[in-house]
Write a protein that holds these residues in place. Structure first.
Motif, PDB file in Angstrom:
ATOM      1  N   VAL A 116      -2.386  -0.834 -58.933  1.00 48.21           N
ATOM      2  CA  VAL A 116      -2.496   0.612 -58.714  1.00 48.21           C
ATOM      3  C   VAL A 116      -2.067   1.413 -59.941  1.00 48.21           C
ATOM      4  CG1 VAL A 116      -2.202   0.418 -56.223  1.00 48.21           C
ATOM      5  CG2 VAL A 116      -0.191   0.749 -57.677  1.00 48.21           C
ATOM      6  N   SER A 117      -1.658   0.714 -61.015  1.00 44.10           N
ATOM      7  CA  SER A 117      -1.172   1.441 -62.186  1.00 44.10           C
ATOM      8  C   SER A 117      -1.820   1.019 -63.496  1.00 44.10           C
ATOM      9  CB  SER A 117       0.344   1.270 -62.313  1.00 44.10           C
ATOM     10  OG  SER A 117       0.672  -0.086 -62.570  1.00 44.10           O
ATOM     11  N   TYR A 118      -2.618  -0.062 -63.496  1.00 43.90           N
ATOM     12  CA  TYR A 118      -3.193  -0.535 -64.748  1.00 43.90           C
ATOM     13  C   TYR A 118      -4.133   0.525 -65.334  1.00 43.90           C
ATOM     14  CZ  TYR A 118      -7.772  -1.340 -62.637  1.00 43.90           C
ATOM     15  OH  TYR A 118      -9.003  -1.157 -62.027  1.00 43.90           O
ATOM     16  N   ALA A 119      -4.185   0.562 -66.649  1.00 41.83           N
ATOM     17  CA  ALA A 119      -5.019   1.510 -67.398  1.00 41.83           C
ATOM     18  C   ALA A 119      -4.551   2.954 -67.253  1.00 41.83           C
ATOM     19  CB  ALA A 119      -6.488   1.398 -66.992  1.00 41.83           C
ATOM     20  N   ASN A 120      -3.399   3.154 -66.617  1.00 43.56           N
ATOM     21  CA  ASN A 120      -2.828   4.494 -66.471  1.00 43.56           C
ATOM     22  C   ASN A 120      -1.690   4.627 -67.489  1.00 43.56           C
ATOM     23  OD1 ASN A 120      -1.356   6.800 -65.645  1.00 43.56           O
ATOM     24  ND2 ASN A 120      -2.020   6.541 -63.523  1.00 43.56           N
ATOM     25  N   LEU A 121      -1.881   5.486 -68.461  1.00 46.74           N
ATOM     26  CA  LEU A 121      -0.911   5.616 -69.547  1.00 46.74           C
ATOM     27  C   LEU A 121       0.452   6.140 -69.088  1.00 46.74           C
ATOM     28  CD1 LEU A 121      -3.254   7.052 -72.331  1.00 46.74           C
ATOM     29  CD2 LEU A 121      -2.195   4.780 -72.293  1.00 46.74           C
ATOM     30  N   ASP A 122       0.487   6.801 -67.931  1.00 41.98           N
ATOM     31  CA  ASP A 122       1.737   7.377 -67.444  1.00 41.98           C
ATOM     32  C   ASP A 122       2.482   6.463 -66.486  1.00 41.98           C
ATOM     33  OD1 ASP A 122       1.459   9.805 -68.890  1.00 41.98           O
ATOM     34  OD2 ASP A 122       0.011  10.496 -67.409  1.00 41.98           O
ATOM     35  N   THR A 123       1.901   5.319 -66.130  1.00 41.83           N
ATOM     36  CA  THR A 123       2.571   4.392 -65.199  1.00 41.83           C
ATOM     37  C   THR A 123       2.519   2.961 -65.727  1.00 41.83           C
ATOM     38  OG1 THR A 123       0.537   4.159 -63.891  1.00 41.83           O
ATOM     39  CG2 THR A 123       2.121   5.823 -63.168  1.00 41.83           C
ATOM     40  N   ARG A 124       2.642   2.807 -67.040  1.00 39.26           N
ATOM     41  CA  ARG A 124       2.651   1.465 -67.625  1.00 39.26           C
ATOM     42  C   ARG A 124       3.954   0.731 -67.304  1.00 39.26           C
ATOM     43  NH1 ARG A 124       1.591   3.492 -73.586  1.00 39.26           N
ATOM     44  NH2 ARG A 124       2.286   5.426 -72.574  1.00 39.26           N
ATOM     45  N   GLY A 125       3.904  -0.588 -67.398  1.00 36.02           N
ATOM     46  CA  GLY A 125       5.134  -1.357 -67.270  1.00 36.02           C
ATOM     47  C   GLY A 125       5.207  -2.280 -66.080  1.00 36.02           C
ATOM     48  N   PHE A 126       4.149  -2.339 -65.267  1.00 42.28           N
ATOM     49  CA  PHE A 126       4.147  -3.240 -64.112  1.00 42.28           C
ATOM     50  C   PHE A 126       3.093  -4.323 -64.329  1.00 42.28           C
ATOM     51  CE2 PHE A 126       5.716   0.782 -62.282  1.00 42.28           C
ATOM     52  CZ  PHE A 126       6.935   0.333 -61.787  1.00 42.28           C
ATOM     53  N   GLY A 127       3.552  -5.498 -64.751  1.00 41.95           N
ATOM     54  CA  GLY A 127       2.632  -6.617 -64.932  1.00 41.95           C
ATOM     55  C   GLY A 127       1.645  -6.431 -66.058  1.00 41.95           C
ATOM     56  N   ASP A 128       1.966  -5.562 -67.028  1.00 39.10           N
ATOM     57  CA  ASP A 128       1.051  -5.301 -68.125  1.00 39.10           C
ATOM     58  C   ASP A 128       1.470  -6.051 -69.384  1.00 39.10           C
ATOM     59  OD1 ASP A 128      -0.367  -3.419 -66.618  1.00 39.10           O
ATOM     60  OD2 ASP A 128       0.950  -1.789 -67.225  1.00 39.10           O
ATOM     61  N   ILE A 129       0.498  -6.235 -70.290  1.00 36.25           N
ATOM     62  CA  ILE A 129       0.831  -6.541 -71.669  1.00 36.25           C
ATOM     63  C   ILE A 129       1.309  -5.225 -72.281  1.00 36.25           C
ATOM     64  CG2 ILE A 129      -0.085  -7.259 -73.910  1.00 36.25           C
ATOM     65  CD1 ILE A 129       0.011  -9.556 -71.941  1.00 36.25           C
ATOM     66  N   TRP A 130       2.470  -5.244 -72.916  1.00 37.24           N
ATOM     67  CA  TRP A 130       3.041  -4.018 -73.476  1.00 37.24           C
ATOM     68  C   TRP A 130       2.050  -3.378 -74.444  1.00 37.24           C
ATOM     69  CZ3 TRP A 130       7.712  -3.900 -77.370  1.00 37.24           C
ATOM     70  CH2 TRP A 130       8.145  -2.572 -77.533  1.00 37.24           C
ATOM     71  N   THR A 131       1.628  -2.163 -74.133  1.00 36.14           N
ATOM     72  CA  THR A 131       0.631  -1.464 -74.943  1.00 36.14           C
ATOM     73  C   THR A 131       1.101  -0.045 -75.230  1.00 36.14           C
ATOM     74  OG1 THR A 131      -1.145  -2.744 -73.884  1.00 36.14           O
ATOM     75  CG2 THR A 131      -1.798  -0.756 -75.100  1.00 36.14           C
ATOM     76  N   LEU A 132       1.174   0.306 -76.512  1.00 35.16           N
ATOM     77  CA  LEU A 132       1.536   1.653 -76.936  1.00 35.16           C
ATOM     78  C   LEU A 132       0.299   2.398 -77.415  1.00 35.16           C
ATOM     79  CD1 LEU A 132       4.775   0.988 -79.059  1.00 35.16           C
ATOM     80  CD2 LEU A 132       4.657   1.876 -76.719  1.00 35.16           C
ATOM     81  N   THR A 133       0.369   3.720 -77.371  1.00 40.94           N
ATOM     82  CA  THR A 133      -0.685   4.520 -77.982  1.00 40.94           C
ATOM     83  C   THR A 133      -0.411   4.615 -79.482  1.00 40.94           C
ATOM     84  OG1 THR A 133       0.423   6.660 -77.762  1.00 40.94           O
ATOM     85  CG2 THR A 133      -0.866   5.881 -75.867  1.00 40.94           C
ATOM     86  N   LEU A 134      -1.420   4.986 -80.230  1.00 42.52           N
ATOM     87  CA  LEU A 134      -1.269   5.139 -81.673  1.00 42.52           C
ATOM     88  C   LEU A 134      -0.215   6.191 -81.997  1.00 42.52           C
ATOM     89  CD1 LEU A 134      -2.359   4.329 -84.463  1.00 42.52           C
ATOM     90  CD2 LEU A 134      -4.088   6.124 -84.232  1.00 42.52           C
ATOM     91  N   ARG A 135      -0.185   7.278 -81.239  1.00 39.98           N
ATOM     92  CA  ARG A 135       0.788   8.346 -81.463  1.00 39.98           C
ATOM     93  C   ARG A 135       2.209   7.868 -81.152  1.00 39.98           C
ATOM     94  NH1 ARG A 135      -0.455  13.811 -78.413  1.00 39.98           N
ATOM     95  NH2 ARG A 135      -2.308  13.560 -79.746  1.00 39.98           N
ATOM     96  N   GLU A 136       2.365   7.131 -80.052  1.00 42.45           N
ATOM     97  CA  GLU A 136       3.689   6.612 -79.697  1.00 42.45           C
ATOM     98  C   GLU A 136       4.214   5.667 -80.778  1.00 42.45           C
ATOM     99  OE1 GLU A 136       3.164   6.660 -74.810  1.00 42.45           O
ATOM    100  OE2 GLU A 136       2.657   4.888 -76.000  1.00 42.45           O
ATOM    101  N   TYR A 137       3.329   4.825 -81.275  1.00 43.01           N
ATOM    102  CA  TYR A 137       3.720   3.865 -82.307  1.00 43.01           C
ATOM    103  C   TYR A 137       4.174   4.595 -83.577  1.00 43.01           C
ATOM    104  CZ  TYR A 137       3.308   0.150 -85.780  1.00 43.01           C
ATOM    105  OH  TYR A 137       3.560  -0.744 -86.800  1.00 43.01           O
ATOM    106  N   ARG A 152       3.415  -8.332 -80.160  1.00 43.75           N
ATOM    107  CA  ARG A 152       1.962  -8.430 -80.121  1.00 43.75           C
ATOM    108  C   ARG A 152       1.408  -9.544 -81.010  1.00 43.75           C
ATOM    109  NH1 ARG A 152      -0.760  -4.800 -76.447  1.00 43.75           N
ATOM    110  NH2 ARG A 152      -2.551  -5.333 -77.704  1.00 43.75           N
ATOM    111  N   ASN A 153       2.282 -10.237 -81.722  1.00 47.66           N
ATOM    112  CA  ASN A 153       1.827 -11.349 -82.539  1.00 47.66           C
ATOM    113  C   ASN A 153       1.389 -12.498 -81.628  1.00 47.66           C
ATOM    114  OD1 ASN A 153       2.288 -14.043 -84.001  1.00 47.66           O
ATOM    115  ND2 ASN A 153       2.446 -12.568 -85.679  1.00 47.66           N
ATOM    116  N   PRO A 154       0.208 -13.083 -81.861  1.00 48.16           N
ATOM    117  CA  PRO A 154      -0.291 -14.148 -80.976  1.00 48.16           C
ATOM    118  C   PRO A 154       0.670 -15.319 -80.822  1.00 48.16           C
ATOM    119  CG  PRO A 154      -1.990 -13.461 -82.521  1.00 48.16           C
ATOM    120  CD  PRO A 154      -0.747 -12.745 -82.918  1.00 48.16           C
ATOM    121  N   LEU A 155       1.344 -15.697 -81.925  1.00 47.24           N
ATOM    122  CA  LEU A 155       2.265 -16.832 -81.851  1.00 47.24           C
ATOM    123  C   LEU A 155       3.447 -16.534 -80.939  1.00 47.24           C
ATOM    124  CD1 LEU A 155       2.313 -17.942 -85.610  1.00 47.24           C
ATOM    125  CD2 LEU A 155       1.018 -18.951 -83.713  1.00 47.24           C
TER     126      LEU A 155
END
Length: 328
Positions: A116-137, A152-155
């Motif tokens: 119910v929260s995937y792909a929602n930038l305001d509700t990240r953090g539940f079972g996701d791969i940690w993903t930041l926006t370019l601005r946040e980074y 985010r490094n593959p190794l």
């Protein structure tokens, strides 16, 4: 990228595919658990009879593939879609949870939140791969940027992440879990400890670890890779809460991972992830027929195995371009 109106809402047409089959589910358990147990037997023999450990590791690769498949069956039980009975889904899921080193009730809570929260930038953090926006980074201090780059490094993500998540992280409750999830984690840990003690008394703890650790590590890498490409690919879809659309999130924010037949079998059809996010109650064994019989499902552009190898260069979501991008 398609606009919102260009995706017809076919979710009502998926209803008939929600009906699980007891026979097909039981057959999946048999054709996965029996070979997995057989491979364990062969690995035990290879160690006890002093064969080269490389033979054990070769068998562990195949056993890891079966363990990935077991995790997808566990995943179906979490959604209550594997078997017709809710109670059967729960108890089979809990038993499979011991094999995949994951608490059923705890993972169900986080995974259903993910849906119910995937792909929602305001509700990240539940079972996701940690993903930041370019601005946040861009706003992060230097040391936090390096930490995100390492994550985010593959190794790190695949290699260390596999062991960290399944061997360590899943052993401890999170901050926001409830009493039921804490008990589930405790019981799963005790069951895993029980398996270890029985193995120590029968085949020896060294033999058990020489088998279980590589199998779990290889399966963990495969599982994290599958989860990664399900939502991290060229284009994709992320939106703020006020604009988030579940239909677009499923069709644009979830991949259709077009795998070769053998890999599709071992991953229990999880590559049809856009369909899964449109209706999570469709059993894995009914996803291919849903894809064949509902034309709108074939409108989704597939992600091929070769294309998926390029997804690791994608690190950030660019809100201005509405796509995943590499580090600047």
């Amino acid at each position: 990228m398609k606009d919102e109106s260009s995706w017809p809402d076919v979710r009502p047409a998926l209803g008939p595919y929600r009906v699980p089959s007891r026979g097909r589910a039981v057959w999946q358990l048999v054709n996965t658990l029996a070979p997995y147990a057989g491979l364990w037997y062969l690995m035990i023999l290879s160690i006890q009879q002093d064969y080269s450990y490389w033979w054990t590791l070769a068998l562990a690769v195949l056993a890891g593939a079966f363990l990935v498949r077991l995790f997808i069956l566990f995943h179906d039980c979490v959604h209550g879609s594997f078997l017709p009975s809710k109670q059967a889904n729960t108890w089979i899921g809990r038993l499979l949870g011991v094999l995949v080193f994951t608490s059923f009730d705890d993972w169900r809570l986080s995974h259903l939140r993910h849906h119910v929260s995937y792909a929602n930038l305001d509700t990240r953090g539940f079972g996701d791969i940690w993903t930041l926006t370019l601005r946040e980074y861009a706003r992060l201090p230097t040391h936090q940027r390096w930490f995100y780059r390492l994550y985010r490094n593959p190794l790190i993500l695949l290699g260390f992440g596999a062991i960290f998540n399944f061997l360590l992280r899943n052993r401890l409750p999170g901050r926001k879990v409830q009493h039921k999830q804490r008990i589930s984690i405790l019981l799963t840990n005790l069951a895993i400890l029980g398996v270890f003690l029985i193995a120590a008394l029968t085949i020896g703890w060294q033999t058990y670890l020489l088998i279980q650790l590589p199998v779990l590590w290889l399966a963990g890498m495969g599982g994290i890779w599958l989860f990664y490409v399900q939502h991290q690919f060229e284009g994709g879809y992320w939106a703020r809460k006020s604009e988030w659309n579940p239909l677009r999130a499923a069709m644009e924010g979830s991949s259709f991972y077009q795998l070769p037949g053998v890999l599709r079998w071992f991953s229990a059809n999880i590559g049809y992830h856009h369909i899964h996010h449109l209706n999570a109650r469709i059993p894995n064994y009914r996803l291919p027929e849903c894809y064949r019989e509902v034309p709108a499902m074939r409108a989704k552009e597939p992600l091929t195995l070769r294309q998926s190898l390029n997804t690791f260069r994608l690190k950030l979501w660019d809100e201005s371009q509405q796509k995943m991008v590499a580090f600047p």
